[in-house]
Design an enzyme around this catalytic site. Structure first.
Site, short mmCIF file in Angstrom:
data_model
loop_
_atom_site.label_atom_id
_atom_site.label_comp_id
_atom_site.label_asym_id
_atom_site.label_seq_id
_atom_site.Cartn_x
_atom_site.Cartn_y
_atom_site.Cartn_z
N TYR A 115 -1.89 53.95 30.74
CA TYR A 115 -2.78 52.81 30.96
C TYR A 115 -4.12 53.27 31.54
O TYR A 115 -4.83 52.51 32.18
CB TYR A 115 -2.15 51.79 31.92
N LYS A 171 9.50 61.98 29.61
CA LYS A 171 9.94 62.24 28.24
C LYS A 171 9.39 63.62 27.92
O LYS A 171 8.59 63.81 27.01
CB LYS A 171 9.37 61.15 27.30
N ASP A 184 14.58 57.30 27.65
CA ASP A 184 15.53 56.61 26.77
C ASP A 184 16.94 56.63 27.38
O ASP A 184 17.64 55.60 27.43
CB ASP A 184 15.51 57.20 25.35
N ASP A 218 6.84 50.38 33.79
CA ASP A 218 6.55 48.99 33.39
C ASP A 218 7.73 48.46 32.57
O ASP A 218 8.27 47.38 32.83
CB ASP A 218 5.25 48.97 32.58
N ASP A 274 11.06 45.78 33.74
CA ASP A 274 11.40 44.50 33.11
C ASP A 274 12.90 44.48 32.79
O ASP A 274 13.55 43.44 32.95
CB ASP A 274 10.59 44.27 31.82
MG MG Z 1 5.39 44.48 32.88
#
Ligand code: MG
Ligand code: NAI
Length: 359
Positions: A130, A180, A213, A237, A241
């Protein structure tokens, strides 16, 4: 008195933040400045917040934010017009997200209770995927190219790793670092190297490395083996969730965007967005926002007050009577806030009477 900049923002942000402020006002005196920024401000002025916004926010001790984003404004404009500039300008580099199944809430995992789902995620909050580095060329032609370049710096990985290791010492003493680094061989290899270097200074903390993963699967299959987790902006992020889902509702999840040095105001917000599908109906769950408010009180040095708010949230959920629709109930946002306030008052009376207090 701590001075708080409040950006309720858009959609359900305008409902859960007033509810949160009422609860916080029950335990602490806060000097509050309401800042009407977000999609409405964008409609009026073409900007999500005014040009001097960062300067104004900088004068406060903390920022309490609802959510930003609304269907009338492209999401990348609302995010890059308000939340991301604040996180970056104030170097709020540690995004703390508790993932905790509270008693009384039915999580989606069969046979997993509150003892088994209690994690603390630390999301690197200033760079990674980001960072905003990139661009588009040949726009609108068949040759169009978009480049979104993840940025990882030694400085940012090191400071977030240090914060995480310090935090782990206050918990179980174990950290899972999520990358990763098999497929992404530059950025995440640097990440692993820096985490290893930091770990040298924390011989008492056990570090485990996981690929993102596999981590997603582990959160579902063996959540009981996870305590403190550190991950990049994008990975955390997404994983948080999933974490919010494990908590039983996105409406319960809270987060703190911290400048651990304390030189800039930190920002506290529920994890969820503006929820346009239920906005304006008074049905949003305010607990994520209230919990974020508790994290804010703790950051401001009001630890006992924060503990009280968290205990009252747990009490209301454990009672199971007053619940919003996302938890299978029919209560309103305000009903839940009032229930939390009553629980706080009941507990205060119990304390005053000197009869057992289990906080
Ligand atoms: Mg989020
Ligand atoms: P969302 O989190 O707003 O909603 C996802 C689902 O969760 C919806 O079904 C919604 O009704 C439900 N939900 C969310 N909060 C809830 C609450 N407190 N109580 C009960 N149910 C709740 O995510 P979505 O729909 O992807 O995004 C909507 C807008 O919010 C977009 O403009 C997005 O960019 C923005 N957004 C902003 C964030 C922020 O300000 N930090 C974070 C995430 C999204």
């Amino acid at each position: 008195m701590p001075s708080i900049a409040v950006i309720a923002g858009d959609g359900v942000g305008k409902e859960v933040i007033p509810a949160g402020l009422r609860v916080l006002g029950t335990v602490a005196s806060l000097d509050v400045e309401m800042l009407p920024w977000g999609a409405d401000h964008y409609a009026e002025t073409g900007a999500m917040m005014p040009g001097d916004a960062l300067h104004r926010l900088g004068g406060h001790d903390a920022i309490y934010l609802g959510a930003v984003g609304w269907p009338t404004v492209p999401d990348h404009i609302s995010l890059w017009g308000l939340l991301l500039p604040i996180r970056k300008a104030f170097q709020l580099y540690a995004n703390l997200r508790p993932v905790k199944l509270l008693p009384g809430v039915a999580g989606p995992l069969a046979n997993r209770g509150p003892d088994e789902i209690d994690m603390m995620f630390v999301r690197e909050n200033t760079e990674g995927e980001y960072a905003g580095a990139g661009g588009r060329v040949h726009e609108g032609t068949p040759y169009e190219v978009a480049v979104e370049a993840p940025v990882f710096t030694r400085l940012a990985v090191e400071r977030v790793a240090r914060y995480t290791f310090d935090l782990a010492r206050q918990r179980s003493g174990s950290v899972i670092s999520v990358t990763k680094s098999n497929a992404s061989r530059y950025a995440y290899v640097l990440w692993d190297e820096v985490v290893n270097e930091v770990a040298e200074g924390y011989r008492d903390v056990v570090v485990e490395r996981m690929h993102v993963d596999a981590m997603a699967a582990r959160m579902v299959l063996r959540p009981d083996t996870i305590d403190v987790v550190v991950a990049s902006n994008l990975f955390a992020d997404i994983l948080t969730d999933l974490g919010a889902a494990l908590q039983g509702s996105l409406g319960l999840a809270a987060s703190a965007n911290l400048d651990p040095t304390g030189s800039r105001p930190s920002l506290f917000e529920p994890v969820h967005g503006s929820a346009p599908d239920i906005a304006g109906q008074g049905r949003a769950n305010p607990i994520g926002a209230i919990w974020a408010g508790a994290l804010m009180l703790r950051h401001l040095g009001l630890a006992a007050e924060a503990d009280r708010v968290e205990a009252a949230i747990s009490q209301v959920l454990a009672d199971g009577v007053v619940r919003t629709g996302d938890l299978g109930g029919s209560a309103s946002t305000d009903d839940v806030a009032e229930a939390v306030i009553s629980a706080l008052r009941r507990r205060a009376r119990t304390r005053a009477n000197g009869t057992g207090d289990t906080e």
